[in-house]
Design a protein around this motif. Structure first.
Motif, mmCIF file in Angstrom:
data_model
loop_
_atom_site.group_PDB
_atom_site.id
_atom_site.type_symbol
_atom_site.label_atom_id
_atom_site.label_comp_id
_atom_site.label_asym_id
_atom_site.label_seq_id
_atom_site.Cartn_x
_atom_site.Cartn_y
_atom_site.Cartn_z
ATOM 1 N N ARG A 69 -4.933 -1.349 -52.098
ATOM 2 C CA ARG A 69 -3.507 -1.001 -51.995
ATOM 3 C C ARG A 69 -2.927 -0.603 -53.353
ATOM 4 N N ALA A 226 -4.626 4.346 -45.670
ATOM 5 C CA ALA A 226 -4.668 3.231 -44.719
ATOM 6 C C ALA A 226 -3.750 3.478 -43.520
ATOM 7 N N LYS A 227 -2.583 4.042 -43.750
ATOM 8 C CA LYS A 227 -1.672 4.318 -42.638
ATOM 9 C C LYS A 227 -2.295 5.286 -41.647
ATOM 10 N N VAL A 230 -4.975 3.537 -39.557
ATOM 11 C CA VAL A 230 -4.415 2.754 -38.451
ATOM 12 C C VAL A 230 -3.933 3.676 -37.341
ATOM 13 N N LEU A 248 -10.610 -1.564 -39.343
ATOM 14 C CA LEU A 248 -9.192 -1.575 -38.987
ATOM 15 C C LEU A 248 -8.516 -2.834 -39.524
ATOM 16 N N ALA A 249 -9.222 -3.971 -39.496
ATOM 17 C CA ALA A 249 -8.664 -5.206 -40.058
ATOM 18 C C ALA A 249 -8.399 -5.052 -41.551
ATOM 19 N N HIS A 252 -5.263 -2.833 -42.099
ATOM 20 C CA HIS A 252 -4.002 -3.566 -41.943
ATOM 21 C C HIS A 252 -3.745 -4.468 -43.160
ATOM 22 N N LEU A 255 -2.280 -2.539 -45.907
ATOM 23 C CA LEU A 255 -0.867 -2.254 -45.639
ATOM 24 C C LEU A 255 0.007 -3.505 -45.710
ATOM 25 N N GLN A 257 -0.231 -6.086 -43.743
ATOM 26 C CA GLN A 257 -0.012 -6.609 -42.389
ATOM 27 C C GLN A 257 -1.059 -7.681 -42.099
ATOM 28 N N GLU A 258 -0.900 -8.831 -42.748
ATOM 29 C CA GLU A 258 -1.914 -9.882 -42.687
ATOM 30 C C GLU A 258 -2.104 -10.438 -41.286
ATOM 31 N N GLU A 260 -1.753 -9.008 -38.319
ATOM 32 C CA GLU A 260 -2.539 -8.093 -37.495
ATOM 33 C C GLU A 260 -3.990 -8.058 -37.968
ATOM 34 N N SER A 261 -4.180 -8.106 -39.281
ATOM 35 C CA SER A 261 -5.533 -8.133 -39.826
ATOM 36 C C SER A 261 -6.293 -9.358 -39.325
#
Length: 382
Positions: A69, A226-227, A230, A248-249, A252, A255, A257-258, A260-261
């Motif tokens: 990131r 990354a966006k 997803v 995918l994990a 996220h 991004l 988004q822990e 969802e990961s």
């Protein structure tokens, strides 16, 4: 210190910043591109959405990059591909590296032939195609990149140009999986544009689509997208394919988004039926934890990944070396980095994080200077 203005920037400030320390490979390129873009540290911090202190520390060798990131944000702030900051693909160092590096030429020739073919190919030798595709994938996973590279030219010849629909379902699956195997190798080398173009000709039937999509997600992550990674998987399926869950994990996690990961990692764990698959889940969890700077968690999750093949394990060991260094455990960091190189030397040579660590660890672990110097020489960094 020079008193001449830095190129593209009307003051001596940037020159002073670059002369005031020994930056890491990414830090050096970061400073160089910042000067080219005529940006101050504050300007870039605003554009990238990162603290000014981080940029200053990177450019003076006090900090290193171990989060996708952060790398993506800095590259976006400079309007660059992340490879412009990591320096990939790296110039060959040694005959093994040269042999693997030549894959870029073979991939370009293959793509040029497809574009100039003006038609479609004929039948393929399915047995030989399966043998070579499996061989490339297995050699890559085992850390034997030279062996993998030696098989690729023949594999590309067998794949050939696109085939007409109905030319054979099994052959179509094998060709798609062969594209994935070669693309993964090109991605590791840093030839991401070639890898993406190659995947665009995979034309996978339904059985092979999850493998192709999974490689696309990993590739988009390496590109700092990354966006998009997803979004590419948001196609309304109630059940994400197993091959896609892990990249995918990580996407996220990049991004931020822990939750969802973690949900995706838990799903992957439920579907894992072998020790190797469970190790892959643990490894992906470690990389996801690194994105959140949860370094104790990185080490805890990595401990459950003992079943990885040598190539994948070497990448995980480079990550744990960084986590150990973050926690002040510099001796352990050097041990992990040394083990990673012993398992898969070329994988480490091609790993941007390994190069970052080789730059910063000598000042932190002076008692290991000789071992680190040897690694640096083999990475052509001395």
């Amino acid at each position: 210190m020079s008193t001449e203005p830095a190129i593209g920037y009307a003051s001596t400030l940037v020159t002073y910043e670059m002369d005031s320390g020994d930056p890491t490979p990414v830090g050096r390129r970061l400073a160089d591109w910042r000067i080219r873009r005529s940006l101050s540290v504050a300007d870039l911090a605003t554009r990238a959405g990162v603290p000014e202190q981080l940029i200053e520390d990177l450019e003076t060798g006090q900090e290193w990059i171990d989060q996708g990131r952060v790398l993506s944000s800095l590259a976006a702030g400079l309007q660059l591909d992340p490879a412009e900051l990591t320096g990939q693909p790296y110039m060959p160092c040694g005959p093994g590296h040269s042999a693997v590096h030549s894959l870029g030429w073979f991939a370009r020739r293959y793509l040029a032939r497809i574009l100039s073919a003006g038609g479609v190919g004929g039948e393929a030798d399915e047995v030989r195609l399966a043998e070579l595709a499996d061989g490339v994938r297995a050699a890559d996973e085992a850390g034997e990149l030279v062996s993998a590279a030696q098989m690729v030219p023949c594999l590309l010849e067998l794949i050939g140009p696109p085939r007409p629909e109905g030319a054979g379902r099994r052959a179509a699956v094998l060709r798609a999986l062969a594209h994935v195997a070669v693309s993964r190798l090109l991605r590791r080398l840093g030839y991401r544009d070639l890898a993406w173009n190659l995947l665009s000709y995979a034309f996978p039937p339904p059985e092979a689509r999850p493998a192709v999509l999974g490689e696309e997600v990993w590739l988009l992550l390496d590109m700092g997208q990354a966006k998009l990674a997803v979004a590419r998987t948001a196609r309304g399926e109630a059940d994400v394919p197993a091959e896609v869950l892990l990249p995918l994990a990580v996407a996220h996690a990049v991004l931020g988004q822990e939750a969802e990961s973690e949900h995706l990692l838990a799903s992957a764990q439920e579907k894992a039926i072998s020790a190797r698959q469970r190790s892959q889940v643990a490894s992906a969890g470690a990389f996801a934890a690194a994105e959140g700077a949860a370094y104790h968690d990185v080490l805890a999750r990595a401990a459950g990944a003992a079943g990885l093949p040598a190539g994948d394990r070497s990448a995980l060991l480079v990550l744990t070396a960084s986590a150990q260094a973050r926690l002040g455990q510099y001796g352990a960091a050097v041990e992990d980095l040394t083990e990673a190189e012993s398992l898969a030397p070329l994988h480490v040579r091609l790993d941007p994080l390994a190069r970052e660590l080789v730059s910063v660890l000598p000042a932190l672990a002076q008692e290991h200077a000789e071992a680190l110097g040897g690694i640096a020489a083999r990475l052509d960094m001395k």
